[in-house]
Design an enzyme around this catalytic site. Structure first.
Site: not given
Length: 473
Positions: A151, A228, A247, A281
């Site tokens: 992302n 994930s 993270e 996120c």
């Protein structure tokens, strides 16, 4: 175009290749090398050989290398933005903003390289410590494995590679399979900037196969991972005594108290919910609004969301484009349909056109629905009401995640209450939880992960503290 693996300061052919396609129109972008076990071990060997060179390199030289990378990014700004837009389907204006942030991240890394330091320790503060002088130094860990998501393919690589190089480590980088081209470009920049061969290696292919080799190899001293919770848990449980920073995402929430000016906060919240298709996120997923302003908030929010333009990521005015895979589109549709079936009210969107899922707004969603309690990672947001402010905090905390949360209020006492009571890694007061600048500490609690990013804080994670003590009498 074929992209080989980057190992030991040069491209190395892979035994097999996979096709990389544009998520928006499925146009073929390149053929990407698939690393096998031998390739991954070769990258670790190269990093192991380079680690001594990196540890001995003066801080100013590491800083200068990072500064040269910054200059390359500035010169190639538009080219880098278009590359992000092509491989990640990130709208061009968002991709340009990511390149801007990447430039700042490497700039901060260059600054930190020059100010890594220890401290003196007052040994005579304890009986028996008199006649001694002691101080600490920070030393690089050695070889660091970095595993990054799709992302933010350039800036999240920078958040791992930047502090690792600043601290004098060598790196094996495994970028996301959908977004390897930006990682290879960064490797080329570092090579041109004078980074020693082997100090940065890029291997692409199966995340599980590459990850297993990295986890089992004792020469890897740290794994820094963004992705994930399921994969993060697996890494944590199978990495032995390696240092691990994780993270792992969130279902970020924002509280909107009565009395705030809706015309000022709603555009900001809409952006936080739908930027890059919600595939962030800390994208806003849950909005809790005081019951006295609930209907007005929903009406204005939907009106603002309707103004978002969907389409080709390479067009300057596109706000929302394709999700990263067609499978994620179908998953999102299933979750939204399930929520509606179980009582949620659809106010906007809820459908897809090809790979583009329309901005979707649900209200009064049962909190056990996946669109609320799981990480939706899509342009989907739900709005629920609350009566009492303490109730709103409890609603935010009713989550297995805890990355960042936001609150809009004019009451300083409520702001301080939220700051103390919210179970998250970062509380944004009168700001959306999607806010992040690249020098701040960033990370979560609960299933959102462990450890902190943000260059200064990542450097601390990527170094070992050593004590030196002199007996003077």
């Amino acid at each position: 175009m074929k992209k080989d693996l980057w190992i030991g300061g040069e491209y190395r052919k892979a035994s097999s290749y996979i096709k990389l396609k544009n998520p928006y129109n499925l146009e073929l972008l390149a053929e990407i090398g698939v690393a096998n076990q031998e390739d991954v071990l070769a990258s670790i060997n190269a990093a192991q050989q380079a680690k001594t060179i990196m540890a001995d390199m003066p801080a100013f030289e590491r800083a200068e290398i990072l500064e040269k990378v910054v200059q390359f990014l500035k010169v190639d700004h538009e080219e880098c933005a278009r590359l992000i837009a092509l491989e990640a389907a990130k709208p061009l204006k968002a991709a340009r903003a990511e390149v801007d942030r990447t430039i700042m991240t490497y700039t901060f890394a260059a600054h930190e390289a020059r100010r890594i330091h220890g401290e003196t320790v007052p040994m005579d503060a304890a009986p028996g410590g008199q006649g001694r002088i002691a101080f600490t130094v920070r030393e690089p860990l050695g070889v660091i494995a970095a595993i990054t998501p799709f992302n933010f393919p350039m800036n999240l690589v920078a958040h791992k590679v930047g502090p690792a190089i600043a601290a004098g480590n060598s790196v094996v980088l495994k970028p996301a399979s959908q977004t390897p081209l930006t990682a290879y470009k960064i490797a080329e920049y570092f090579h041109r900037a004078g980074l020693p061969a082997g100090a940065l290696n890029v291997v692409t292919g199966s995340g599980s196969k590459i990850g297993d080799v990295l986890m089992k190899d004792d020469r890897i001293k740290m794994i820094t991972f963004t992705g994930s919770p399921e994969v993060g848990r697996y890494i944590r449980e199978h990495s032995g005594l390696k240092r691990v920073t994780l993270e792992l995402g969130s279902n970020s929430a924002v509280i909107v108290d009565e009395g705030v000016q809706l015309n000022k906060v709603i555009p900001r919240i809409v952006n936080g919910a739908f930027a890059y298709q919600g595939q962030v996120c800390i994208s806003i997923q849950r909005i809790f609004v005081h019951e006295n302003i609930f209907e007005g908030f929903v009406e204005q929010f939907v009106s603002n969301a309707k103004k978002l333009k969907t389409g080709n990521p390479l067009e300057d005015d596109t706000d929302i484009s394709a999700m990263i895979t067609r499978g994620n589109v179908q998953r999102t549709k299933d979750w939204v349909d399930e929520a509606i079936h179980n009582g949620a009210e659809l106010r906007l969107g809820g459908s897809a056109e090809e790979a583009v899922f329309q901005p979707t707004v649900l209200v009064n969603v049962p909190l056990k629905e996946k669109v609320s309690c799981e990480e939706v990672f899509a342009p989907v947001v739900h709005i629920n009401s609350f009566c009492d402010f303490s109730e709103a905090i409890d609603l935010v905390n009713d989550s297995k995640y805890g990355l960042q949360a936001g609150i809009f209020t004019n009451d300083i006492h409520k702001a301080l209450q939220a700051a103390k009571k919210l179970e998250v890694g970062g509380v944004m007061i009168n700001e959306i939880p999607t806010f992040r600048v690249d020098q701040m500490p960033y990370g979560g609690v609960k299933m959102s992960g462990m450890g902190r990013e943000g260059i200064k804080y990542a450097v601390e994670e990527m170094t070992e503290l050593k004590l030196i003590s002199f007996k003077t009498e």
